[in-house]
Design an enzyme around this catalytic site. Structure first.
Site, PDB file in Angstrom:
ATOM      1  N   LEU A  90       0.825  -1.215   0.000  1.00 53.44           N
ATOM      2  CA  LEU A  90       0.000   0.000   0.000  1.00 53.44           C
ATOM      3  C   LEU A  90       0.853   1.257   0.000  1.00 53.44           C
ATOM      4  O   LEU A  90       0.458   2.290  -0.535  1.00 53.44           O
ATOM      5  CB  LEU A  90      -0.919   0.009   1.226  1.00 53.44           C
ATOM      6  CG  LEU A  90      -1.942  -1.138   1.303  1.00 53.44           C
ATOM      7  CD1 LEU A  90      -2.669  -1.092   2.650  1.00 53.44           C
ATOM      8  CD2 LEU A  90      -2.930  -1.045   0.160  1.00 53.44           C
ATOM      9  N   GLY A  91       2.030   1.180   0.626  1.00 52.83           N
ATOM     10  CA  GLY A  91       2.885   2.356   0.690  1.00 52.83           C
ATOM     11  C   GLY A  91       4.184   2.046   1.402  1.00 52.83           C
ATOM     12  O   GLY A  91       4.321   1.028   2.083  1.00 52.83           O
ATOM     13  N   ARG A  92       5.138   2.929   1.228  1.00 52.52           N
ATOM     14  CA  ARG A  92       6.442   2.764   1.870  1.00 52.52           C
ATOM     15  C   ARG A  92       6.768   4.014   2.664  1.00 52.52           C
ATOM     16  O   ARG A  92       6.522   5.130   2.212  1.00 52.52           O
ATOM     17  CB  ARG A  92       7.543   2.525   0.826  1.00 52.52           C
ATOM     18  CG  ARG A  92       7.434   1.172   0.132  1.00 52.52           C
ATOM     19  CD  ARG A  92       8.582   0.978  -0.858  1.00 52.52           C
ATOM     20  NE  ARG A  92       8.623  -0.376  -1.393  1.00 52.52           N
ATOM     21  CZ  ARG A  92       7.953  -0.765  -2.464  1.00 52.52           C
ATOM     22  NH1 ARG A  92       7.192   0.109  -3.108  1.00 52.52           N
ATOM     23  NH2 ARG A  92       8.042  -2.010  -2.891  1.00 52.52           N
ATOM     24  N   GLY A  93       7.325   3.810   3.849  1.00 55.70           N
ATOM     25  CA  GLY A  93       7.731   4.921   4.684  1.00 55.70           C
ATOM     26  C   GLY A  93       9.214   4.860   4.965  1.00 55.70           C
ATOM     27  O   GLY A  93       9.946   4.044   4.395  1.00 55.70           O
ATOM     28  N   ALA A  94       9.649   5.717   5.871  1.00 54.94           N
ATOM     29  CA  ALA A  94      11.081   5.782   6.182  1.00 54.94           C
ATOM     30  C   ALA A  94      11.579   4.509   6.859  1.00 54.94           C
ATOM     31  O   ALA A  94      12.736   4.127   6.720  1.00 54.94           O
ATOM     32  CB  ALA A  94      11.355   6.989   7.083  1.00 54.94           C
ATOM     33  N   PHE A  95      10.677   3.819   7.581  1.00 64.06           N
ATOM     34  CA  PHE A  95      11.123   2.679   8.375  1.00 64.06           C
ATOM     35  C   PHE A  95      10.536   1.348   7.927  1.00 64.06           C
ATOM     36  O   PHE A  95      10.742   0.326   8.567  1.00 64.06           O
ATOM     37  CB  PHE A  95      10.781   2.917   9.849  1.00 64.06           C
ATOM     38  CG  PHE A  95      11.304   4.220  10.379  1.00 64.06           C
ATOM     39  CD1 PHE A  95      12.657   4.506  10.344  1.00 64.06           C
ATOM     40  CD2 PHE A  95      10.438   5.178  10.879  1.00 64.06           C
ATOM     41  CE1 PHE A  95      13.140   5.712  10.817  1.00 64.06           C
ATOM     42  CE2 PHE A  95      10.913   6.381  11.359  1.00 64.06           C
ATOM     43  CZ  PHE A  95      12.280   6.657  11.329  1.00 64.06           C
TER      44      PHE A  95
ATOM     45  N   GLU B  40       7.287  -0.824   5.274  1.00 62.78           N
ATOM     46  CA  GLU B  40       6.184  -0.835   4.318  1.00 62.78           C
ATOM     47  C   GLU B  40       4.860  -1.130   5.010  1.00 62.78           C
ATOM     48  O   GLU B  40       4.822  -1.690   6.098  1.00 62.78           O
ATOM     49  CB  GLU B  40       6.421  -1.907   3.246  1.00 62.78           C
ATOM     50  CG  GLU B  40       7.661  -1.702   2.415  1.00 62.78           C
ATOM     51  CD  GLU B  40       7.920  -2.853   1.461  1.00 62.78           C
ATOM     52  OE1 GLU B  40       8.663  -2.649   0.485  1.00 62.78           O
ATOM     53  OE2 GLU B  40       7.378  -3.956   1.703  1.00 62.78           O
ATOM     54  N   ALA B  41       3.785  -0.757   4.331  1.00 59.64           N
ATOM     55  CA  ALA B  41       2.441  -1.161   4.738  1.00 59.64           C
ATOM     56  C   ALA B  41       1.914  -2.067   3.632  1.00 59.64           C
ATOM     57  O   ALA B  41       1.858  -1.667   2.467  1.00 59.64           O
ATOM     58  CB  ALA B  41       1.542   0.046   4.926  1.00 59.64           C
TER      59      ALA B  41
ATOM     60  N   ASP C 261      -1.141  14.202  16.388  1.00 59.18           N
ATOM     61  CA  ASP C 261      -0.823  14.265  14.959  1.00 59.18           C
ATOM     62  C   ASP C 261      -2.087  14.084  14.110  1.00 59.18           C
ATOM     63  O   ASP C 261      -2.086  13.358  13.120  1.00 59.18           O
ATOM     64  CB  ASP C 261       0.214  13.201  14.594  1.00 59.18           C
ATOM     65  CG  ASP C 261       0.942  13.525  13.283  1.00 59.18           C
ATOM     66  OD1 ASP C 261       0.906  14.701  12.855  1.00 59.18           O
ATOM     67  OD2 ASP C 261       1.520  12.610  12.684  1.00 59.18           O
TER      68      ASP C 261
END
Length: 549
Positions: A48-53, A55-56, A166
């Site tokens: 679904l997506g990639r972040g700094a730490f 994946e989802a 947040d």
């Protein structure tokens, strides 16, 4: 709470995700399973997506066919503080249970990777929803619907003593039925009481409250400010505060210099006043989330909104929670669903590569010349198999009469979660998670049941108003047009007294109905005893024998 403490509290799992042949299970490397351990099987769908730490990734849990998200966090990349933030998110999610909050189901450990299993929202997030408006303002009804859900979620977390810290459009998720889910609690903080204050400066700059910008202590009212910024964006489609650098942004926030005024010609004074109250510079003057819910603009329809949230949540297929006290074992398999079709001159089953990953098939149906597939993400695809480029009559739902040979998504149903589809000879019917029914195709014999003013051919899906007050659980289409009488509107079928119909199955000139007690009712053409009635008559008859479909 340390990583080790969290593992002891929630249970842990070491999973071996090594490469194996397609179709085989990739099991945990935690050793032999005890008789009490529960194994949950998952099939990866898509990233679904990639972040700094990390994946989802979207997974399908095979036990109940539900979709879940595994939020992957590479612990090697995190500082001690960041590790605490991640474990803090698990700790907070585990105590929050609300219809408008992303649900936490489990977490697993794979060596140095933490996998958090969360509820999946198939409608994206509020940030994307606002951008998709392309300058067209939301109606007040939609804004109030979103406002009520966001306020309900915030009220719940504040009652639990949790400060989100947040809240922003990117962290407010949606289902295709417009159900709001507040998520991402990595920066959340548990306060001892409603009078407690926090000091750490965290959050996204565009949604930071004046007290955060000034570096002073803050409390739950900082979340209310961020919530006000979100609703302001819904009303204006622009950020509440904007600037070219953080310093100028903070100045504008502290001065209350918003980018524009809300259009009073479109929105009521009550709604505008409420938003500006949330954006008051003085935290003490901002309403609480409960006070927002008590505002007349929401309280007068609160029961209706609560019932709608409850109904939409009940329609969503939720993962079955573990029945054992220990953390269940995750078993990841590479098995996938594939779609084949044949006929129309094709004697060998043909594999369709269009249905894989997030578009893998959940349900299929075939008419005389067209096919339909509902994917695991509840989108509808249709295509045709005709000779000589013959025109269709709208049964594909693409707005024209072209005979598309490859699966094509029905764009008119974007935003609708399709649960089931049925194909007739030259028309199509589908049911949504909201129990609404859409139909399209030929209406020559009243098959679709719409007003004649729409024309004899319905090229795009239309919502059947007749079933607005009659929730639809399942639909089945007769493939032929041989009925003795045509009816342009749905007619109730009289069944034997006391019989409760659980499912219906249609053939070209006959129908079978399965009752709650396990008996089968049949009606239609009984020529050659095709209905199994052992007598040459039509009409509804109770078939007492066992029938396998």
């Amino acid at each position: 709470m340390s990583l080790e403490d969290c593992e002891r509290h929630y249970g842990s799992l070491n999973s071996d995700f090594g490469n194996e042949s397609a179709g085989s299970d990739r099991r945990s490397a935690s050793g032999a399973y005890s008789g009490e351990e529960e194994k949950l099987h998952y099939i990866p769908i898509r990233i679904l997506g990639r972040g700094a730490f990390g994946e989802a990734t979207l997974y399908r849990r095979t036990e109940d066919n539900s979709l879940v998200v595994w939020k992957e966090v590479d612990l090697n990349c995190l500082s001690d503080k960041e590790r605490r933030d991640v474990m803090n998110e698990i700790s907070i999610l585990s105590i929050l249970q609300h219809n408008n909050i992303i649900a936490y189901f489990n977490h697993f450990m794979d060596k140095n990777t933490l996998l958090i299993e969360l509820e999946y929202c198939n409608g994206g997030n509020l940030y994307d929803k606002i951008n998709q408006q392309k300058g067209k303002l939301f109606t007040e009804e939609i804004v109030i619907w979103y406002l009520y859900q966001i306020a309900s979620a915030v009220a719940h977390i504040h009652k639990a003593g949790v400060l989100h810290r947040d809240i922003k459009t990117l962290n407010i998720f949606l289902t295709k039925t417009n159900l709001i889910k507040l998520g991402d609690y990595g920066l959340a903080k548990k306060l001892d009481s409603q009078f407690s204050m926090a000091e750490t400066c965290v959050g996204t700059p565009y949604y930071m409250s004046p007290e955060l910008c000034q570096g002073v202590k803050y409390n739950f009212k900082s979340d209310i400010w961020a919530m006000g910024c979100v609703i302001f964006e819904l009303l204006t489609l622009t950020r509440t505060f904007d600037a070219t650098n953080p310093l100028n942004l903070c100045v504008k926030i502290v001065q209350g210099n918003w980018t524009m005024e809300v259009n009073s010609d479109v929105y009521s004074s009550e709604l505008i006043k409420l938003v500006y109250e949330c954006l008051d510079q003085d935290p003490e003057k901002r309403p609480t989330a409960d006070q927002i819910l008590d505002q007349p603009i929401l309280s007068c329809r609160r029961q209706e909104l609560e019932e709608k949230v409850e109904l939409l949540n009940s329609a969503n297929k939720k993962p079955r929670l573990s029945t054992v006290t220990e953390s269940p074992v995750a078993v990841v398999t590479t098995r996938s669903r594939e779609v084949y079709f044949w006929g129309g001159g094709k004697f060998t089953p043909q594999k369709l590569d269009a249905f894989k990953g997030g578009s893998s098939a959940q349900h299929v149906c075939a008419g005389e010349t067209h096919f339909a597939v509902v994917t695991v993400e509840k989108e509808l695809y249709t295509w045709a198999s005709v000779q000589g480029g013959a025109k269709m009559v709208g049964q594909l739902g693409h707005g024209d009469q072209a005979s598309y040979r490859q699966p094509r998504r029905v764009e008119r149903l974007q935003g609708k979660a399709i649960r089931q589809v049925a194909c007739g000879a030259d028309f199509t019917a589908c049911v949504t998670d909201e129990d609404q029914m859409y139909m399209f195709g030929s209406d020559y014999y009243g098959c679709i049941g719409v007003d004649n003013e729409l024309g004899m051919e319905v090229l795009e899906p239309v919502l059947l108003d007749f079933f607005q007050e009659r929730p639809v659980k399942q639909v089945s289409c007769r493939l032929g047009l041989d009925s003795e009488d045509d009816s342009a509107c749905p007619m109730q079928v009289e069944v034997p007294k006391g019989a409760t119909i659980t499912s219906v199955h249609c053939g070209c000139d006959g129908t079978f109905l399965l009752t709650e007690s396990g008996k089968v009712l049949a009606c239609g053409n009984n020529e050659l005893n095709k209905l199994g009635l052992n007598q040459g008559i039509s009409g509804i008859k109770n078939h007492s024998g066992e029938v396998l479909f």
